[in-house]
Design a protein around this motif. Structure first.
Motif, PDB file in Angstrom:
ATOM      1  N   ASP A  46       0.819  -1.208   0.000  1.00 56.96           N
ATOM      2  CA  ASP A  46       0.000   0.000   0.000  1.00 56.96           C
ATOM      3  C   ASP A  46       0.858   1.264   0.000  1.00 56.96           C
ATOM      4  O   ASP A  46       0.557   2.218  -0.706  1.00 56.96           O
ATOM      5  CB  ASP A  46      -0.920   0.014   1.230  1.00 56.96           C
ATOM      6  CG  ASP A  46      -1.954  -1.085   1.186  1.00 56.96           C
ATOM      7  OD1 ASP A  46      -2.784  -1.058   0.265  1.00 56.96           O
ATOM      8  OD2 ASP A  46      -1.927  -1.976   2.052  1.00 56.96           O
ATOM      9  N   TRP A  61      -2.489   8.498   0.120  1.00 55.26           N
ATOM     10  CA  TRP A  61      -3.279   7.768  -0.865  1.00 55.26           C
ATOM     11  C   TRP A  61      -3.883   6.513  -0.228  1.00 55.26           C
ATOM     12  O   TRP A  61      -3.643   5.406  -0.653  1.00 55.26           O
ATOM     13  CB  TRP A  61      -2.420   7.396  -2.078  1.00 55.26           C
ATOM     14  CG  TRP A  61      -1.839   8.589  -2.750  1.00 55.26           C
ATOM     15  CD1 TRP A  61      -0.566   9.047  -2.656  1.00 55.26           C
ATOM     16  CD2 TRP A  61      -2.527   9.502  -3.597  1.00 55.26           C
ATOM     17  NE1 TRP A  61      -0.405  10.192  -3.395  1.00 55.26           N
ATOM     18  CE2 TRP A  61      -1.598  10.490  -3.995  1.00 55.26           C
ATOM     19  CE3 TRP A  61      -3.838   9.583  -4.079  1.00 55.26           C
ATOM     20  CZ2 TRP A  61      -1.945  11.550  -4.833  1.00 55.26           C
ATOM     21  CZ3 TRP A  61      -4.174  10.642  -4.912  1.00 55.26           C
ATOM     22  CH2 TRP A  61      -3.239  11.602  -5.287  1.00 55.26           C
ATOM     23  N   TRP A  72      -7.069   3.918   0.784  1.00 58.39           N
ATOM     24  CA  TRP A  72      -7.926   3.217  -0.172  1.00 58.39           C
ATOM     25  C   TRP A  72      -9.364   3.175   0.335  1.00 58.39           C
ATOM     26  O   TRP A  72      -9.624   2.852   1.492  1.00 58.39           O
ATOM     27  CB  TRP A  72      -7.395   1.800  -0.373  1.00 58.39           C
ATOM     28  CG  TRP A  72      -8.077   1.027  -1.464  1.00 58.39           C
ATOM     29  CD1 TRP A  72      -9.160   0.206  -1.329  1.00 58.39           C
ATOM     30  CD2 TRP A  72      -7.716   0.987  -2.845  1.00 58.39           C
ATOM     31  NE1 TRP A  72      -9.503  -0.336  -2.543  1.00 58.39           N
ATOM     32  CE2 TRP A  72      -8.631   0.118  -3.495  1.00 58.39           C
ATOM     33  CE3 TRP A  72      -6.707   1.581  -3.593  1.00 58.39           C
ATOM     34  CZ2 TRP A  72      -8.562  -0.153  -4.843  1.00 58.39           C
ATOM     35  CZ3 TRP A  72      -6.640   1.308  -4.945  1.00 58.39           C
ATOM     36  CH2 TRP A  72      -7.559   0.443  -5.566  1.00 58.39           C
ATOM     37  N   ARG A 132      -6.772   6.085  -8.902  1.00 62.45           N
ATOM     38  CA  ARG A 132      -7.053   7.315  -8.159  1.00 62.45           C
ATOM     39  C   ARG A 132      -8.521   7.385  -7.730  1.00 62.45           C
ATOM     40  O   ARG A 132      -8.858   8.017  -6.723  1.00 62.45           O
ATOM     41  CB  ARG A 132      -6.700   8.522  -9.027  1.00 62.45           C
ATOM     42  CG  ARG A 132      -6.857   9.869  -8.338  1.00 62.45           C
ATOM     43  CD  ARG A 132      -6.514  11.009  -9.283  1.00 62.45           C
ATOM     44  NE  ARG A 132      -6.641  12.304  -8.635  1.00 62.45           N
ATOM     45  CZ  ARG A 132      -7.782  12.979  -8.499  1.00 62.45           C
ATOM     46  NH1 ARG A 132      -8.914  12.460  -8.996  1.00 62.45           N
ATOM     47  NH2 ARG A 132      -7.808  14.155  -7.906  1.00 62.45           N
ATOM     48  N   ARG A 173      -9.039   6.572  -4.080  1.00 63.00           N
ATOM     49  CA  ARG A 173      -8.061   7.124  -3.145  1.00 63.00           C
ATOM     50  C   ARG A 173      -8.590   8.329  -2.359  1.00 63.00           C
ATOM     51  O   ARG A 173      -9.463   9.064  -2.817  1.00 63.00           O
ATOM     52  CB  ARG A 173      -6.802   7.548  -3.901  1.00 63.00           C
ATOM     53  CG  ARG A 173      -6.162   6.455  -4.729  1.00 63.00           C
ATOM     54  CD  ARG A 173      -5.513   5.419  -3.879  1.00 63.00           C
ATOM     55  NE  ARG A 173      -4.667   4.541  -4.690  1.00 63.00           N
ATOM     56  CZ  ARG A 173      -3.641   3.850  -4.210  1.00 63.00           C
ATOM     57  NH1 ARG A 173      -3.321   3.936  -2.936  1.00 63.00           N
ATOM     58  NH2 ARG A 173      -2.937   3.062  -4.998  1.00 63.00           N
ATOM     59  N   THR A 218     -13.616  11.300  -7.270  1.00 63.85           N
ATOM     60  CA  THR A 218     -13.285  10.020  -6.632  1.00 63.85           C
ATOM     61  C   THR A 218     -14.570   9.392  -6.100  1.00 63.85           C
ATOM     62  O   THR A 218     -15.605  10.058  -5.946  1.00 63.85           O
ATOM     63  CB  THR A 218     -12.301  10.199  -5.473  1.00 63.85           C
ATOM     64  OG1 THR A 218     -12.892  11.030  -4.454  1.00 63.85           O
ATOM     65  CG2 THR A 218     -10.997  10.830  -5.954  1.00 63.85           C
ATOM     66  N   ARG A 262      -5.593  -4.672  -0.553  1.00 59.55           N
ATOM     67  CA  ARG A 262      -5.177  -3.349  -0.109  1.00 59.55           C
ATOM     68  C   ARG A 262      -5.769  -3.044   1.263  1.00 59.55           C
ATOM     69  O   ARG A 262      -6.869  -3.486   1.587  1.00 59.55           O
ATOM     70  CB  ARG A 262      -5.625  -2.282  -1.107  1.00 59.55           C
ATOM     71  CG  ARG A 262      -4.994  -2.425  -2.488  1.00 59.55           C
ATOM     72  CD  ARG A 262      -5.462  -1.295  -3.380  1.00 59.55           C
ATOM     73  NE  ARG A 262      -4.993  -1.462  -4.750  1.00 59.55           N
ATOM     74  CZ  ARG A 262      -3.819  -1.031  -5.199  1.00 59.55           C
ATOM     75  NH1 ARG A 262      -2.997  -0.415  -4.380  1.00 59.55           N
ATOM     76  NH2 ARG A 262      -3.474  -1.198  -6.463  1.00 59.55           N
TER      77      ARG A 262
END
Length: 461
Positions: A65, A167, A169, A193, A196, A235, A354
């Motif tokens: 990550d 960044w 998740w 992205r 994020r 996002t 992640r």
């Protein structure tokens, strides 16, 4: 004439000045020699006469990550008197045999001396900055542990903690979420992205653990923390926050109280070979984001096979329930920061996915390992053991309205290696793989096998 007078005075003063430099130089050399002599004497002392033990090493950590983490790791502890007396007795016995006892041949067995106190006090610092490929995350953890009573039944801990994730998740809530690879641009700074966001936290906490009769101990704790969330445009988090689907404050001040219990029958702290741990806890938080609570049950078991347990079967089950106005970044958090929060996926949880890939107020985590424990070896004045292992993990999350969706369990498999230094410091390296549901750029659903790598301190569980 005046010039000649000045020169004469300089000539008169020069010899004393030169004479003064020489003694000062000699004094400096003598002081340095005395300092080196005292250092040599301290290093030559037998282990029983060195109550304070220090390990300071460059810090190196890794996870898929955040990338590579570098910094420093330090552990400073004062050993209990009964342990030092026991060590002195062993030194005398070794001298009678014409041998020299060192830390490489004698490891601390804290359960056999001084009421089980592993130390009088311990200060552990973990400071790591992560690069992927440039600085993008940090983890800072200072923990002070103190056993004030000779019976070793009371431990007081002070925690200063900070994390930063540029960044982090977010893939939504629930068990059936997918990794959407469609919203992507060529100029994106990071992969995916769309999923994020940024999260930054500072925490200060105080904990009191009291050993009761038998293996039972009780815990009370209090902590205050500040969280700042960076929600970027275009996002998934920005979309769901605008729609009111999640509680996503941009910043939050909070205070948390904790009460819990712990049943611990393991034979040692760092590398248990038998027994188990059952921990239950409840947390209530009042913050600017609202009032919310969490209840967690954490069960761990260890079974050694054969004499001296060359193979250990280890398992961990965690059940988590959350309710109230819980911010999205707290959903799926299973434990306190040490040095980063334990979530359902990522480090110290389901390996290969992640961190934060699965989130929900209802969570179940299952971890299992087969640990091999070959004999240790001497490395200078230290003792090192290298212990390989294999693992199989699984996890599930749910939301209250959408319980039951998605696959029954999300699996993960892999293996790793543990390095144990002086039975004081444990470093693990793990690599895991597992299937993840994705949406391809053309919009078609698919399954992708993803790989996760992890390297940090302590046993995985």
């Amino acid at each position: 004439m005046r010039l000649l007078l000045v020169l004469g005075l300089l000539l008169l003063l020069a010899p004393p000045a030169v004479a003064q430099v020489a003694p000062n130089s000699e004094t400096a050399v003598e002081r340095r020699a005395e300092r080196l002599r005292r250092q040599a004497e301290r290093k030559a002392r037998p282990p029983s006469q060195r109550p304070v033990r220090t390990i300071v090493i460059p810090g190196a950590s890794f996870n898929t990550d955040d990338g590579l983490g570098v910094g420093f790791i330090a552990s400073i502890r004062r050993l209990p008197p009964a342990y030092l007396l026991d060590l002195a007795r062993r030194e005398v016995q070794a001298a009678e045999r014409g041998e020299e006892l060192s830390l490489a041949s004698y490891a601390l067995d804290s359960t056999s001396v001084d009421g089980g106190r592993p130390w009088l006090w311990d200060i552990t610092a973990i400071n790591i900055l992560y690069f992927k490929p440039r600085p993008n995350a940090w983890g800072i953890n200072w923990l002070v542990s103190w056993f004030p009573d000779p019976d070793g039944k009371t431990e007081v801990s002070l925690l200063l903690h900070s994390i930063g994730w540029n960044w982090a998740w977010y893939a939504g809530l629930g068990n059936g979420t997918v990794t959407d690879t469609r919203p992507a641009r060529e100029d994106d700074e990071v992969e995916n992205r769309w999923h994020r966001y940024g999260l930054y936290d500072v925490t200060l906490g105080l904990r009191l653990d009291r050993q009761m009769s038998g293996p039972l101990s009780l815990t009370t704790a209090f902590r205050v923390d500040y969280d700042f969330v960076q929600i970027r445009e275009d996002t998934l988090l920005a979309q769901e926050s605008a729609a009111g689907l999640i509680n996503a404050p941009e910043q939050a001040f909070g205070a948390t109280v904790e009460g819990g219990f712990r049943l611990d029958t393991t034979d040692q702290r760092h590398d248990p070979t038998k027994g188990g741990i059952i921990r239950g806890g409840a947390w209530l938080t009042a913050s600017s984001a609202g009032i919310y609570g969490r209840a967690t049950l954490d069960v761990r078991g260890y079974l050694g096979l054969g004499p001296k347990a060359p193979v250990v079967l280890a398992g961990n089950l965690v059940a988590n329930l959350q309710a109230g106005q819980t911010p999205f970044f707290e959903l799926g958090v299973l434990g306190d920061p040490a040095p980063k929060p334990r979530l359902v996926t990522g480090s110290n949880a389901l390996r290969s996915r992640r961190r934060g890939r699965l989130r929900g107020p209802l969570a179940l985590l299952l971890l299992s390992e087969v640990r091999f424990r070959p004999p240790g070896f001497a490395l200078g004045r230290s003792r090192v053991r290298l212990a390989p292992g294999v693992f199989a993990d699984a996890a599930r999350v749910d939301t209250w309205p959408l319980a039951g969706g998605g696959p029954p369990l999300h699996p993960g498999f892999g293996g790793g290696l543990r390095a144990i230094l002086n039975e004081q410091l444990v470093v693990y390296i793990d690599v895991g793989v597992g299937p993840d549901a994705v949406i391809r750029p053309d919009g078609s659903p698919d399954t992708e096998w993803v790989v996760g790598g992890y390297a940090s301190l302590g046993q995985y569980f």
